[in-house]
Design an enzyme around this catalytic site. Structure first.
Site, PDB file in Angstrom:
ATOM      1  N   LYS A 224      16.201   4.953 -32.438  1.00  0.00           N
ATOM      2  CA  LYS A 224      15.118   5.030 -33.415  1.00  0.00           C
ATOM      3  C   LYS A 224      15.571   5.649 -34.742  1.00  0.00           C
ATOM      4  O   LYS A 224      16.646   6.230 -34.859  1.00  0.00           O
ATOM      5  CB  LYS A 224      13.932   5.801 -32.828  1.00  0.00           C
ATOM      6  CG  LYS A 224      13.154   4.951 -31.833  1.00  0.00           C
ATOM      7  CD  LYS A 224      11.816   5.545 -31.467  1.00  0.00           C
ATOM      8  CE  LYS A 224      10.997   4.541 -30.659  1.00  0.00           C
ATOM      9  NZ  LYS A 224       9.723   5.122 -30.194  1.00  0.00           N
ATOM     10  N   ARG A 258      12.971   5.442 -21.819  1.00  0.00           N
ATOM     11  CA  ARG A 258      12.749   4.055 -22.240  1.00  0.00           C
ATOM     12  C   ARG A 258      13.867   3.692 -23.211  1.00  0.00           C
ATOM     13  O   ARG A 258      13.943   4.234 -24.314  1.00  0.00           O
ATOM     14  CB  ARG A 258      11.388   3.901 -22.896  1.00  0.00           C
ATOM     15  CG  ARG A 258      11.044   2.475 -23.308  1.00  0.00           C
ATOM     16  CD  ARG A 258       9.687   2.411 -23.976  1.00  0.00           C
ATOM     17  NE  ARG A 258       9.330   1.045 -24.343  1.00  0.00           N
ATOM     18  CZ  ARG A 258       9.680   0.448 -25.486  1.00  0.00           C
ATOM     19  NH1 ARG A 258      10.417   1.120 -26.368  1.00  0.00           N
ATOM     20  NH2 ARG A 258       9.318  -0.792 -25.737  1.00  0.00           N
TER      21      ARG A 258
END
Length: 280
Positions: A224, A258
């Site tokens: 991210k 995740r």
């Protein structure tokens, strides 16, 4: 207090890996995009072989500024993903990443062992909560403000970890008051969703406040912007950064990583478990 011990045979008292399978043309990490059937099958075979416990299928990119996807197109993508997963593995739990109740219901009706992973925790589609309660399926409630298109205009917290933990605790209470079984609830702090880079790191430092609620917590940190903006790289160059932050998420108490890169996450968990065994 721990509320959930097992989901579809996956032990939630120890860390596990949720593999990202994006059936989208515009997810922020280009290597995760798998639009055709052959690519999907290869991707699913890969993540299963590498040791994931859950496969997360997304047909709607939730990156900031992503284009809207019509519901029919989202379902076409999700259904294709479900079929490919079931061709490879008839039993592995499938997490469907959607905020639309209709997509959730179609997924639940199409196969067994479905988890609904809702980035809005029922705030976008008011029918979502009643849908998952009626179906009695596990539900990931994630913290976000606004929508994927507007969320980055909604940053700003007094104390991000405390605020997010309080919001998620209240959301879990609301879900139970409406009839959801406690053991069906999973929480996600929503890294990158309506949170600046500094707020994401503060949230990671205080993630234990969310984990202390007693529900399994998903850590979605993989590649991210909090990583690539900090190290001055691209998402493609952020595998090492992902592993580093995943370790900290585990240390804070997260139970589901995740990720896009399953083998490395599985290795991180193995190393973390070995470390914990030898802590003095």
């Amino acid at each position: 207090m721990k509320h959930t011990a097992e989901i579809y045979g996956v032990d939630m008292t120890v860390p596990c890996v949720m593999a990202v399978v994006n059936v989208t043309p515009d997810s922020f990490y280009a290597a995760s995009r798998t639009m055709d059937r052959d690519a999907l099958l290869r991707r699913v075979e890969e993540v299963v072989d590498e040791g994931c416990s859950i496969i997360d299928i997304g047909g709607y990119s939730s990156r900031p500024g992503a284009d809207d996807v019509p519901a029919d197109e989202e379902w076409h993508r999700v259904e294709t993903g479900i079929r490919c997963v079931r061709e490879v593995s008839p039993d592995i739990p499938i997490s469907v990443d959607t905020f639309r109740a209709d997509i959730a219901l179609r997924a639940i009706e199409s196969t067994q062992a479905v988890i609904i992973n809702d980035i809005s925790a029922g705030e976008i589609d008011e029918r979502m909560v009643e849908t998952v309660i009626a179906a009695d399926v596990p539900y990931v409630a994630m913290h976000m403000r606004g929508t994927p298109a507007s969320m980055q205009q909604s940053c700003g917290y007094d104390d991000v970890a405390t605020d997010v933990a309080a919001w998620l605790g209240a959301k879990a209470g609301e879900l139970m008051s409406r009839g959801m079984r406690t053991e069906r609830i999973i929480l996600d702090a929503g890294f990158g969703f309506a949170k600046s880079t500094d707020e994401c790191f503060a949230l990671l430092a205080g993630l234990h406040k969310v984990c202390e609620k007693g529900y399994p917590v998903v850590a979605g940190l993989s590649r991210k912007s909090m990583i690539y903006k900090t190290v001055g790289a691209t998402p493609e160059e952020c595998l090492a950064g992902t592993a580093a932050l995943n370790w900290e998420a585990l240390r804070q108490g997260a139970k589901i990583l995740r990720v896009h890169d399953v083998r490395e996450a599985v290795d991180t968990i193995r190393l973390f478990n070995r470390y914990k065994e030898n802590m003095q």
